[in-house]
Design a protein around this motif. Structure first.
Motif, PDB file in Angstrom:
ATOM      1  N   GLY A 336      -1.546  26.800 -14.832  1.00 42.05           N
ATOM      2  CA  GLY A 336      -2.791  26.623 -14.109  1.00 42.05           C
ATOM      3  C   GLY A 336      -2.883  27.539 -12.907  1.00 42.05           C
ATOM      4  N   GLU A 337      -4.091  27.769 -12.446  1.00 40.72           N
ATOM      5  CA  GLU A 337      -4.351  28.596 -11.269  1.00 40.72           C
ATOM      6  C   GLU A 337      -5.061  27.737 -10.223  1.00 40.72           C
ATOM      7  N   VAL A 338      -4.695  27.943  -8.968  1.00 40.25           N
ATOM      8  CA  VAL A 338      -5.347  27.232  -7.874  1.00 40.25           C
ATOM      9  C   VAL A 338      -6.432  28.114  -7.276  1.00 40.25           C
ATOM     10  N   ARG A 339      -7.631  27.564  -7.177  1.00 40.62           N
ATOM     11  CA  ARG A 339      -8.758  28.270  -6.577  1.00 40.62           C
ATOM     12  C   ARG A 339      -9.444  27.317  -5.603  1.00 40.62           C
ATOM     13  N   HIS A 340     -10.494  27.765  -4.945  1.00 36.35           N
ATOM     14  CA  HIS A 340     -11.258  26.883  -4.077  1.00 36.35           C
ATOM     15  C   HIS A 340     -12.736  27.074  -4.373  1.00 36.35           C
ATOM     16  N   TYR A 341     -13.563  26.132  -3.919  1.00 37.95           N
ATOM     17  CA  TYR A 341     -14.996  26.211  -4.176  1.00 37.95           C
ATOM     18  C   TYR A 341     -15.756  26.133  -2.855  1.00 37.95           C
ATOM     19  N   GLN A 342     -16.747  27.015  -2.718  1.00 39.68           N
ATOM     20  CA  GLN A 342     -17.611  26.995  -1.550  1.00 39.68           C
ATOM     21  C   GLN A 342     -18.950  27.609  -1.933  1.00 39.68           C
ATOM     22  N   ASP A 343     -20.038  26.945  -1.561  1.00 39.92           N
ATOM     23  CA  ASP A 343     -21.352  27.521  -1.868  1.00 39.92           C
ATOM     24  C   ASP A 343     -22.260  27.481  -0.639  1.00 39.92           C
ATOM     25  N   SER A 344     -23.408  28.093  -0.784  1.00 40.32           N
ATOM     26  CA  SER A 344     -24.315  28.261   0.352  1.00 40.32           C
ATOM     27  C   SER A 344     -24.978  26.965   0.782  1.00 40.32           C
ATOM     28  N   SER A 345     -24.829  25.903   0.000  1.00 41.47           N
ATOM     29  CA  SER A 345     -25.402  24.613   0.388  1.00 41.47           C
ATOM     30  C   SER A 345     -24.494  23.852   1.345  1.00 41.47           C
ATOM     31  N   GLY A 346     -23.310  24.402   1.588  1.00 38.53           N
ATOM     32  CA  GLY A 346     -22.363  23.751   2.473  1.00 38.53           C
ATOM     33  C   GLY A 346     -21.299  22.939   1.764  1.00 38.53           C
ATOM     34  N   LEU A 347     -21.351  22.897   0.439  1.00 44.79           N
ATOM     35  CA  LEU A 347     -20.342  22.150  -0.314  1.00 44.79           C
ATOM     36  C   LEU A 347     -19.054  22.960  -0.411  1.00 44.79           C
ATOM     37  N   GLU A 348     -17.947  22.352  -0.015  1.00 45.59           N
ATOM     38  CA  GLU A 348     -16.640  22.986  -0.099  1.00 45.59           C
ATOM     39  C   GLU A 348     -15.658  22.017  -0.743  1.00 45.59           C
ATOM     40  N   ILE A 349     -14.851  22.549  -1.653  1.00 41.96           N
ATOM     41  CA  ILE A 349     -13.783  21.771  -2.279  1.00 41.96           C
ATOM     42  C   ILE A 349     -12.479  22.512  -2.034  1.00 41.96           C
ATOM     43  N   ASP A 350     -11.479  21.820  -1.505  1.00 46.28           N
ATOM     44  CA  ASP A 350     -10.246  22.477  -1.068  1.00 46.28           C
ATOM     45  C   ASP A 350      -9.511  23.185  -2.196  1.00 46.28           C
ATOM     46  N   ALA A 351      -9.444  22.556  -3.358  1.00 42.06           N
ATOM     47  CA  ALA A 351      -8.684  23.160  -4.467  1.00 42.06           C
ATOM     48  C   ALA A 351      -9.322  22.815  -5.804  1.00 42.06           C
ATOM     49  N   ILE A 352      -9.446  23.823  -6.623  1.00 45.65           N
ATOM     50  CA  ILE A 352      -9.826  23.659  -8.029  1.00 45.65           C
ATOM     51  C   ILE A 352      -8.649  24.159  -8.852  1.00 45.65           C
ATOM     52  N   LEU A 367      -5.597  14.616   5.696  1.00 41.62           N
ATOM     53  CA  LEU A 367      -4.396  14.157   6.394  1.00 41.62           C
ATOM     54  C   LEU A 367      -4.292  12.635   6.407  1.00 41.62           C
ATOM     55  N   GLY A 368      -5.422  11.939   6.635  1.00 46.05           N
ATOM     56  CA  GLY A 368      -5.368  10.490   6.765  1.00 46.05           C
ATOM     57  C   GLY A 368      -6.286   9.753   5.812  1.00 46.05           C
ATOM     58  N   TYR A 369      -5.968   8.497   5.539  1.00 44.83           N
ATOM     59  CA  TYR A 369      -6.722   7.695   4.562  1.00 44.83           C
ATOM     60  C   TYR A 369      -8.165   7.450   5.000  1.00 44.83           C
ATOM     61  N   HIS A 370      -8.443   7.511   6.318  1.00 44.56           N
ATOM     62  CA  HIS A 370      -9.796   7.254   6.801  1.00 44.56           C
ATOM     63  C   HIS A 370     -10.780   8.344   6.381  1.00 44.56           C
ATOM     64  N   GLN A 371     -10.271   9.477   5.852  1.00 39.92           N
ATOM     65  CA  GLN A 371     -11.130  10.572   5.403  1.00 39.92           C
ATOM     66  C   GLN A 371     -11.426  10.503   3.902  1.00 39.92           C
ATOM     67  N   GLU A 372     -10.965   9.425   3.271  1.00 43.52           N
ATOM     68  CA  GLU A 372     -11.080   9.300   1.811  1.00 43.52           C
ATOM     69  C   GLU A 372     -12.523   9.317   1.323  1.00 43.52           C
ATOM     70  N   ASP A 373     -13.397   8.541   1.938  1.00 45.36           N
ATOM     71  CA  ASP A 373     -14.773   8.424   1.456  1.00 45.36           C
ATOM     72  C   ASP A 373     -15.507   9.762   1.529  1.00 45.36           C
ATOM     73  N   GLU A 374     -15.353  10.451   2.639  1.00 43.40           N
ATOM     74  CA  GLU A 374     -16.000  11.752   2.807  1.00 43.40           C
ATOM     75  C   GLU A 374     -15.521  12.748   1.744  1.00 43.40           C
ATOM     76  N   ALA A 375     -14.209  12.744   1.500  1.00 44.92           N
ATOM     77  CA  ALA A 375     -13.640  13.668   0.519  1.00 44.92           C
ATOM     78  C   ALA A 375     -14.125  13.336  -0.889  1.00 44.92           C
ATOM     79  N   ALA A 376     -14.121  12.073  -1.240  1.00 49.93           N
ATOM     80  CA  ALA A 376     -14.568  11.660  -2.566  1.00 49.93           C
ATOM     81  C   ALA A 376     -16.041  12.005  -2.777  1.00 49.93           C
ATOM     82  N   ALA A 377     -16.856  11.855  -1.728  1.00 48.75           N
ATOM     83  CA  ALA A 377     -18.278  12.180  -1.842  1.00 48.75           C
ATOM     84  C   ALA A 377     -18.489  13.656  -2.170  1.00 48.75           C
ATOM     85  N   SER A 378     -17.680  14.520  -1.595  1.00 49.63           N
ATOM     86  CA  SER A 378     -17.785  15.958  -1.889  1.00 49.63           C
ATOM     87  C   SER A 378     -17.434  16.241  -3.345  1.00 49.63           C
ATOM     88  N   LEU A 379     -16.412  15.580  -3.842  1.00 50.38           N
ATOM     89  CA  LEU A 379     -16.005  15.787  -5.229  1.00 50.38           C
ATOM     90  C   LEU A 379     -17.082  15.291  -6.200  1.00 50.38           C
TER      91      LEU A 379
END
Length: 424
Positions: A336-352, A367-379
């Motif tokens: 597999g290859e690790v890439r990242h995603y970013q577009d002009s709408s502001g959506l960013e994904i750390d790793a694909i 870093l912390g569990y309190h960021q889970e909801d925000e991260a999941a929403a982006s995915l």
């Protein structure tokens, strides 16, 4: 110290059965020689200082003499005598045998110093510093391979993250250097500081014999570390250096020095992922920059566990570098290859993570569990954006958490995985 198995061992073994030679590349001190000796039956160390560097002269004057030995025969730091490349290639062609040589290299030499590319004769492997699972910081129970094939079987709450913030801070400062496993973080920091100095004062000039300014190299490494795990551009780095140091570095010099750091395997670009997205949204194609080990960023900034603990925004970026490093190693084990995603709408994904067959998974690193909801929403937003486009659905979506998480599958289908439970 007894040999500690590396994930790359499997690839070295496989490539010895497929190619005449295996080239093991990677940053200096990442364990290339150690891993290669584990697979080899004899060795020729080009950079051995004995006899006033006698081996180096032998390799340069009579490359064939460096090939003698039981096979697989290890030629350590071959780039010190680039003519060895063609000597090895010629011997592979002459004998037609597989698994004859293992070559290690801590830098990429000038292509003009080798005659042939080695296509079909050499299998290339990049050996990174050790992952959290290899070094024993984590006990992986959820595999990246299992996430792709559906066998991960993540049960809610079954795997609880056991790493504390102080432990994660100490690991980031110490890094995945094999020789520092049993060294205390404070002592390890001194070793890594010297590593940074050697890069700036010796390695970056030695690679092609052109003298570079050590102060500019250190300023560049500090700037890259301030912007670690981001899509920072040359102009931004040049401006950042001017603002935070007493030296001025042009865009052209930034580009040149970053190219040299890549040849030393100190800097790595994570390319942008380009899915088959049918919309007016424009994809960003600037690569994400990470260092070969998160500890290099800590050292370049003159930071330590205490100062990072007081600046969790900065540590979040250092942690992302650390997690991306491990994902690169785990992904390589499943082609597999690790890439990242970013577009002009502001959506960013750390790793694909994308496999050769086109299957892919999206990962957010927090870093912390309190960021889970925000991260999941982006995915979920990415998944919805790609639905109806000419792109296969994700094999999985996951949030990797450093501290305070437990494994689960959310109602939106996104997995939550403590980093100390993730492995190859």
């Amino acid at each position: 110290m007894d040999y500690i198995e590396r994930i790359a061992d499997r690839q070295i073994s496989r490539y010895l059965s497929l190619f005449g030679a295996v080239l093991v590349e990677g940053p200096r001190w990442s364990g290339k020689t150690w891993a290669s000796r584990h697979a080899a039956k004899s060795e020729f160390a080009v950079a051995d200082p004995e006899g006033n560097f006698r081996n180096r002269e032998i390799a340069r004057l009579n490359p064939k003499a460096a090939l003698d030995g039981a096979r697989p025969h290890l030629i350590d730091e071959w780039q010190e005598a680039p003519s060895l490349w063609d000597a090895v290639r010629h011997e592979i062609d002459r004998s037609g045998q597989k698994g004859q040589f293992i070559l290690t290299g801590s830098s990429t030499p000038d292509d003009t110093k080798t005659i042939h590319s080695g296509a079909g004769r050499f299998g290339r492997i990049r050996l990174e510093t050790m992952t959290m699972s290899e070094i024993g910081v984590s006990k992986p129970s959820i595999s990246l391979a299992g996430l792709f094939d559906g066998s991960a079987n993540i049960v809610d709450g079954e795997h609880v993250g056991t790493l504390s913030l102080p432990a994660l801070l100490d690991y980031a400062c110490k890094g995945g250097w094999p020789s520092l496993i049993d060294v205390q973080p404070r002592d390890a920091a001194e070793v890594i500081d010297n590593y940074i100095n050697d890069i700036a004062e010796i390695d970056i000039s030695r690679i092609d014999g052109v003298k570079r300014d050590p102060d500019k190299v250190k300023a560049l490494l500090r700037s890259l570390s301030r912007n670690i795990a981001s899509t920072v551009k040359y102009a931004t780095i040049s401006k950042d250096i001017s603002e935070y140091s007493s030296v001025d570095v042009s865009n052209e010099t930034v580009s040149e020095y970053m190219g040299l750091l890549k040849r030393l395997f100190v800097l790595r670009d994570i390319p942008a992922w380009e899915p088959a997205l049918k919309s007016t949204v424009r994809l960003r194609t600037t690569p994400k920059r990470i260092l070969a080990d998160a500890s290099l960023a800590v050292s370049a900034l003159g930071a330590n566990a205490k100062s990072l603990g007081e600046d969790l925004k900065l540590f979040g970026s250092v942690f992302e570098n650390q997690a991306l490093h491990d994902l690169i190693v785990y992904a390589s084990d499943i082609k597999g290859e690790v890439r990242h995603y970013q577009d002009s709408s502001g959506l960013e994904i750390d790793a694909i993570i994308e496999r050769r067959d086109g299957s892919w998974g999206g990962i957010e690193i927090k870093l912390g569990y309190h960021q889970e909801d925000e991260a999941a929403a982006s995915l979920v937003r990415l998944r919805d954006k790609l639905a109806g486009a000419n792109q296969s659905p994700p094999a999985f979506l996951a949030v990797i958490i450093g501290v305070g998480a437990f494994s689960k599958k959310r109602e939106d289908g996104v997995y939550v995985i403590p980093i100390d439970h993730l492995g190859a």
